[in-house]
Write a protein that holds these residues in place. Structure first.
Motif, PDB file in Angstrom:
ATOM      1  N   PRO A  77     -24.041 -13.290  -4.332  1.00 50.14           N
ATOM      2  CA  PRO A  77     -24.135 -13.368  -5.796  1.00 50.14           C
ATOM      3  C   PRO A  77     -23.401 -14.593  -6.333  1.00 50.14           C
ATOM      4  CG  PRO A  77     -22.626 -11.623  -5.141  1.00 50.14           C
ATOM      5  CD  PRO A  77     -23.256 -12.135  -3.891  1.00 50.14           C
ATOM      6  N   GLU A  78     -23.897 -15.124  -7.445  1.00 43.93           N
ATOM      7  CA  GLU A  78     -23.284 -16.312  -8.049  1.00 43.93           C
ATOM      8  C   GLU A  78     -21.984 -15.969  -8.773  1.00 43.93           C
ATOM      9  OE1 GLU A  78     -26.278 -18.139 -10.465  1.00 43.93           O
ATOM     10  OE2 GLU A  78     -27.613 -18.410  -8.764  1.00 43.93           O
ATOM     11  N   LYS A  79     -21.948 -14.812  -9.456  1.00 40.79           N
ATOM     12  CA  LYS A  79     -20.747 -14.387 -10.168  1.00 40.79           C
ATOM     13  C   LYS A  79     -20.188 -13.139  -9.494  1.00 40.79           C
ATOM     14  CE  LYS A  79     -21.400 -13.520 -14.402  1.00 40.79           C
ATOM     15  NZ  LYS A  79     -21.706 -13.245 -15.802  1.00 40.79           N
ATOM     16  N   ALA A  80     -18.870 -13.042  -9.458  1.00 38.46           N
ATOM     17  CA  ALA A  80     -18.235 -11.851  -8.906  1.00 38.46           C
ATOM     18  C   ALA A  80     -18.435 -10.670  -9.856  1.00 38.46           C
ATOM     19  CB  ALA A  80     -16.749 -12.098  -8.707  1.00 38.46           C
ATOM     20  N   PRO A  81     -18.699  -9.477  -9.336  1.00 38.77           N
ATOM     21  CA  PRO A  81     -18.894  -8.312 -10.204  1.00 38.77           C
ATOM     22  C   PRO A  81     -17.598  -7.903 -10.896  1.00 38.77           C
ATOM     23  CG  PRO A  81     -18.941  -7.673  -7.904  1.00 38.77           C
ATOM     24  CD  PRO A  81     -18.857  -9.163  -7.941  1.00 38.77           C
ATOM     25  N   THR A  82     -17.727  -7.273 -12.069  1.00 39.42           N
ATOM     26  CA  THR A  82     -16.562  -6.851 -12.840  1.00 39.42           C
ATOM     27  C   THR A  82     -16.311  -5.351 -12.736  1.00 39.42           C
ATOM     28  OG1 THR A  82     -17.849  -6.497 -14.832  1.00 39.42           O
ATOM     29  CG2 THR A  82     -16.895  -8.695 -14.516  1.00 39.42           C
ATOM     30  N   TYR A  83     -17.297  -4.576 -12.394  1.00 36.75           N
ATOM     31  CA  TYR A  83     -17.216  -3.116 -12.308  1.00 36.75           C
ATOM     32  C   TYR A  83     -16.928  -2.481 -13.658  1.00 36.75           C
ATOM     33  CZ  TYR A  83     -16.701  -4.556  -7.486  1.00 36.75           C
ATOM     34  OH  TYR A  83     -16.872  -5.167  -6.293  1.00 36.75           O
ATOM     35  N   GLU A  84     -17.251  -3.167 -14.745  1.00 36.63           N
ATOM     36  CA  GLU A  84     -17.101  -2.594 -16.081  1.00 36.63           C
ATOM     37  C   GLU A  84     -18.382  -1.859 -16.433  1.00 36.63           C
ATOM     38  OE1 GLU A  84     -15.846  -5.127 -19.245  1.00 36.63           O
ATOM     39  OE2 GLU A  84     -14.615  -6.309 -17.897  1.00 36.63           O
ATOM     40  N   THR A 112     -22.200  -4.439  -3.577  1.00 37.18           N
ATOM     41  CA  THR A 112     -21.920  -5.877  -3.531  1.00 37.18           C
ATOM     42  C   THR A 112     -22.020  -6.404  -2.106  1.00 37.18           C
ATOM     43  OG1 THR A 112     -20.499  -5.729  -5.459  1.00 37.18           O
ATOM     44  CG2 THR A 112     -20.211  -7.646  -4.063  1.00 37.18           C
ATOM     45  N   LYS A 113     -21.595  -5.614  -1.146  1.00 44.02           N
ATOM     46  CA  LYS A 113     -21.687  -6.031   0.262  1.00 44.02           C
ATOM     47  C   LYS A 113     -23.148  -6.090   0.725  1.00 44.02           C
ATOM     48  CE  LYS A 113     -17.267  -6.176   1.011  1.00 44.02           C
ATOM     49  NZ  LYS A 113     -16.579  -7.405   1.149  1.00 44.02           N
ATOM     50  N   LEU A 114     -24.017  -5.303   0.085  1.00 44.23           N
ATOM     51  CA  LEU A 114     -25.425  -5.263   0.477  1.00 44.23           C
ATOM     52  C   LEU A 114     -26.288  -6.300  -0.240  1.00 44.23           C
ATOM     53  CD1 LEU A 114     -25.902  -1.398   0.569  1.00 44.23           C
ATOM     54  CD2 LEU A 114     -25.558  -2.923   2.505  1.00 44.23           C
ATOM     55  N   ILE A 115     -25.777  -6.915  -1.307  1.00 46.41           N
ATOM     56  CA  ILE A 115     -26.565  -7.884  -2.079  1.00 46.41           C
ATOM     57  C   ILE A 115     -27.105  -9.013  -1.199  1.00 46.41           C
ATOM     58  CG2 ILE A 115     -26.418  -9.676  -3.870  1.00 46.41           C
ATOM     59  CD1 ILE A 115     -24.694  -7.736  -5.479  1.00 46.41           C
ATOM     60  N   PRO A 116     -26.302  -9.628  -0.320  1.00 45.15           N
ATOM     61  CA  PRO A 116     -26.858 -10.705   0.511  1.00 45.15           C
ATOM     62  C   PRO A 116     -28.018 -10.235   1.396  1.00 45.15           C
ATOM     63  CG  PRO A 116     -24.472 -10.786   0.573  1.00 45.15           C
ATOM     64  CD  PRO A 116     -24.853  -9.523  -0.149  1.00 45.15           C
ATOM     65  N   PHE A 152     -13.160   5.831  -9.894  1.00 51.36           N
ATOM     66  CA  PHE A 152     -13.411   5.928  -8.459  1.00 51.36           C
ATOM     67  C   PHE A 152     -14.849   5.563  -8.101  1.00 51.36           C
ATOM     68  CE2 PHE A 152     -14.882   8.340  -4.771  1.00 51.36           C
ATOM     69  CZ  PHE A 152     -14.067   7.782  -3.812  1.00 51.36           C
ATOM     70  N   TRP A 153     -15.805   6.261  -8.655  1.00 47.72           N
ATOM     71  CA  TRP A 153     -17.197   6.110  -8.240  1.00 47.72           C
ATOM     72  C   TRP A 153     -17.731   4.700  -8.501  1.00 47.72           C
ATOM     73  CZ3 TRP A 153     -20.128   8.617  -5.049  1.00 47.72           C
ATOM     74  CH2 TRP A 153     -21.488   8.410  -5.044  1.00 47.72           C
ATOM     75  N   VAL A 154     -17.540   4.182  -9.707  1.00 50.84           N
ATOM     76  CA  VAL A 154     -18.078   2.863 -10.050  1.00 50.84           C
ATOM     77  C   VAL A 154     -17.475   1.765  -9.176  1.00 50.84           C
ATOM     78  CG1 VAL A 154     -18.241   1.122 -11.883  1.00 50.84           C
ATOM     79  CG2 VAL A 154     -18.750   3.510 -12.380  1.00 50.84           C
ATOM     80  N   PRO A 155     -16.144   1.689  -9.025  1.00 52.03           N
ATOM     81  CA  PRO A 155     -15.599   0.623  -8.179  1.00 52.03           C
ATOM     82  C   PRO A 155     -15.984   0.763  -6.704  1.00 52.03           C
ATOM     83  CG  PRO A 155     -13.886   1.480  -9.614  1.00 52.03           C
ATOM     84  CD  PRO A 155     -15.069   2.375  -9.759  1.00 52.03           C
ATOM     85  N   VAL A 156     -15.959   1.965  -6.166  1.00 51.30           N
ATOM     86  CA  VAL A 156     -16.265   2.158  -4.742  1.00 51.30           C
ATOM     87  C   VAL A 156     -17.733   1.853  -4.458  1.00 51.30           C
ATOM     88  CG1 VAL A 156     -16.419   3.874  -2.901  1.00 51.30           C
ATOM     89  CG2 VAL A 156     -14.389   3.785  -4.333  1.00 51.30           C
ATOM     90  N   MET A 157     -18.621   2.457  -5.237  1.00 51.38           N
ATOM     91  CA  MET A 157     -20.046   2.198  -5.003  1.00 51.38           C
ATOM     92  C   MET A 157     -20.412   0.763  -5.364  1.00 51.38           C
ATOM     93  SD  MET A 157     -21.200   4.766  -3.537  1.00 51.38           S
ATOM     94  CE  MET A 157     -22.928   4.373  -3.554  1.00 51.38           C
TER      95      MET A 157
END
Length: 52
Positions: free
Chosen positions: A33-40, A22-26, A12-17
């Protein structure tokens, strides 16, 4: 209890946050971002631990 908290963090926490950040990176970097995040968080180590 630790297992419940660990699962809540991973599922829950890792994917949601992560999606929120990710929305705030721009805003911070001025470009998307150049690569999409994996949330791993553990990657291969987590896969090996859960496969056993």
């Amino acid at each position: 209890m630790n297992k419940i908290l660990n699962n809540a963090y991973i599922k829950f926490w890792v994917p949601v946050m992560g999606r929120l950040v990710t929305k705030l990176i721009p805003l911070f970097e001025g470009k998307p971002p150049e690569k999409a995040p994996t949330y791993e968080i553990d990657g291969e180590k987590y896969k090996k631990r859960t496969a056993n």
